[in-house]
Design a protein around this motif. Structure first.
Motif: not given
Ligand code: SAH
Ligand code: SF4
Ligand code: F3S
Length: 521
Positions: A488-496, A462-465, A220-226
């Motif tokens: 925002a800091p990168d640490s929020v990537i993958g969070q809502i 939903l932060v994708e990158g 899969r492309k990415g690990n946030i949305k499928a």
């Protein structure tokens, strides 16, 4: 062929006949002339769109028996593959499956054509310009093949299912090694082997769909949305559309297989799943059980996964049960993509859409009553054969009445073997272009108006990158599919996370982080 490719072609043609390139070209020609003619006359089975149209009653078998053949296991070790994808989400997801198969054979992916040992073009046939792009790319890749005869160049996806495309490749692009369609991607290892070791161009296109293979690998492309397929094919046969021929009859996956896949994605930490099908509202009709998309969504609601979407809806099969389940909210998103195609009942009839303007508006009314906040988006075709100015006005008035917040708009493109392609069309292209422009202006304005209502609001994103246009900014989507850019800091990537909207643009929103909540996260 564009200017760049034309230049490249003339360079190839002007090369010394004794050069390596010319020798390679001769070898390729040799391969595709004598041997190929023999093969062409004895074994070659072109795709047959008439066969593809026939629907058989027999239930589709569901198989769980995919494996990489022993002799191809690790055959890709030290090698690289590249897949270029055109078309819809269905194709994007097929690419993930093929990537999974390549990686199971030991291949690594690359985005550099010069590094690749195998290049596949996963093609789309929906409109003529989609096909032209692919033929342009084929021309572009030819010099690579001449430099490196061991490179395997393959064409797959929806264009491969068309007789005329396969014949054109045979005649004009004999350096292609492999053509396969949408029904047999599980045979990729065997096909690659034949393409690598055989002498002829390998053509394996099934005019009729096969079984559903459940245990295919996926990268899969990415690990946030499928993406998750819930069904394959389409039985609607809208008169302009090629998809029922390229994707075969409607076949639903078993609910348990879908639920298991979604559960698995939730456990892996995915935040959003989009259920895929050309006509997801017909889900379940071909199964032996009384079970539809509403029932499936109701079961998926209880899975601990923040967002579940589906695409694409067909208004004809959109039933009350689904509306009732979506209205329960939670992880069911209230963004509905509901292609209308035209606002005029007569045009809808000739298009074979099987609903009228009034029925579409009635459905929109029901959705709005159950989900007052729902965002509606759509697809529209302009300039269907002989669409009159008055009929086009009906499309404009419907767009305004529904207040779509976004629309994909297209000029009608005749597709081989579809009923509409045989219709006489007296509308000049300039007129069609003018209509499209007028429609787009209205759609853009409605999109901008919808965006402007978010100014000052706090939305969950939903932060994708990183944003595609600016690496200093992060990007993500709201529940209603609005793109939000913010720092925002990168640490929020993958969070809502909550984001306050500062400025609305036509297609996106600029926001700023709501600080306190992020610390809590
Ligand atoms: N299954 C989806 C659509 C898939 S194709 C549905 O029924 O809505 C995506 C969009 O492409 C269609 O909604 C239609 O607007 C457009 N399209 C399909 N065939 C076309 C053609 N021949 N010319 C122009 N647009 C077309
Ligand atoms: Fe094409 Fe109509 Fe099927 Fe959509 S529903 S894929 S437009 S035939
Ligand atoms: Fe194109 Fe095939 Fe999708 S024709 S739109 S890639 S189903």
């Amino acid at each position: 062929m564009n200017e760049e490719q034309r230049k490249e072609m003339s360079q190839i043609q002007s090369k010394d006949p004794n050069s390596a390139d010319q020798n390679n070209l001769n070898r390729i020609k040799q391969k595709t002339s004598d041997d190929f003619m023999k093969y062409f006359e004895t074994t070659y089975q072109p795709p047959n769109m008439r066969d593809a149209q026939r629907r058989k009653k027999k239930d589709t078998d569901v198989l769980y028996d995919f494996s990489i053949p022993e002799d191809m296991d690790q055959s890709g070790s030290g090698k690289k593959y590249m897949i270029r994808t055109y078309g819809c989400q269905m194709n994007e997801h097929d690419t993930e499956v093929m990537a999974g198969i390549f990686e199971a054979m030991g291949y690594e992916s690359t985005s550099n054509t010069k590094e690749a040992d195998v290049i596949l073009l996963n093609t789309c046939a929906i409109r003529e310009n989609a096909e032209n792009r692919v033929f342009g790319e084929i021309g572009h890749l030819k010099p690579l093949k001449l430099e490196n005869p061991n490179l395997v160049l393959g064409i797959c996806g929806c264009m491969s299912q068309e007789e005329s495309v396969v014949n054109r490749i045979l005649k004009k692009h004999p350096f292609i090694d492999l053509i396969f369609g949408t029904h047999n991607i599980h045979r990729l290892p065997q096909l690659l082997k034949e393409a690598m070791f055989g002498k002829e161009m390998v053509i394996d296109v099934w005019s009729k769909e096969g079984d559903i293979i459940e245990n295919l690998p996926r990268s899969r492309k990415g690990n946030i949305k499928a993406w998750v397929n819930i069904m394959y094919g389409c039985d609607k046969f809208c008169t302009y559309c090629i998809v029922p021929y390229t994707r075969g009859k409607e076949r639903s996956r078993m609910p348990k297989d879908i639920i298991q896949e979604v559960r698995h994605l939730a456990a892996q930490g995915y935040k959003e799943v989009t259920l895929l099908g050309q006509n997801v509202n017909a889900y379940g009709k071909d199964l032996d059980i009384e079970y539809g998309l509403g029932d499936l969504m109701d079961e998926l609601r209880s899975i601990d996964l923040p967002r579940i979407r589906f695409t694409t809806s067909h208004p004809r099969d959109f039933d009350d049960r689904l509306i009732e389940v979506l209205a329960k909210g939670g992880n069911m998103l209230d963004h509905i993509h509901l292609p209308v195609q035209s606002g005029n009942t007569d045009v809808l009839k000739i298009m074979g859409r099987k609903y009228s303007r009034e029925e579409y508006l009635e459905l929109v009314g029901k959705i709005r009553t159950a989900m007052p906040e729902a965002t509606l988006t759509t697809d529209i075709i302009v300039g269907f054969p002989n669409e009159t100015a008055e009929q086009f006005e009906d499309t404009i008035s419907l767009v305004e009445e529904v207040g779509f917040e976004h629309a994909y708009t297209f000029i009608y493109s005749p597709r081989d073997n579809t009923p509409a392609a045989k219709m006489k069309d007296n509308i000049p292209m300039d007129e069609k272009k003018a209509r499209l422009q007028r429609l787009n202006k209205i759609v853009n304005q409605q999109s901008a108006d919808a965006m402007s209502q978010y100014e000052g609001e706090i939305v969950d994103v939903l932060v994708e990158g990183e944003s595609k246009n600016n690496p200093d900014v992060l990007a993500g989507y709201t529940k209603r599919n609005k793109l939000v850019n913010f720092r925002a800091p990168d640490s929020v990537i993958g969070q809502i996370i909550p984001v306050k909207i500062i400025k609305a643009k036509t297609w996106s929103l600029d926001g700023e982080l709501v600080q306190e909540k992020v610390e809590v996260n």
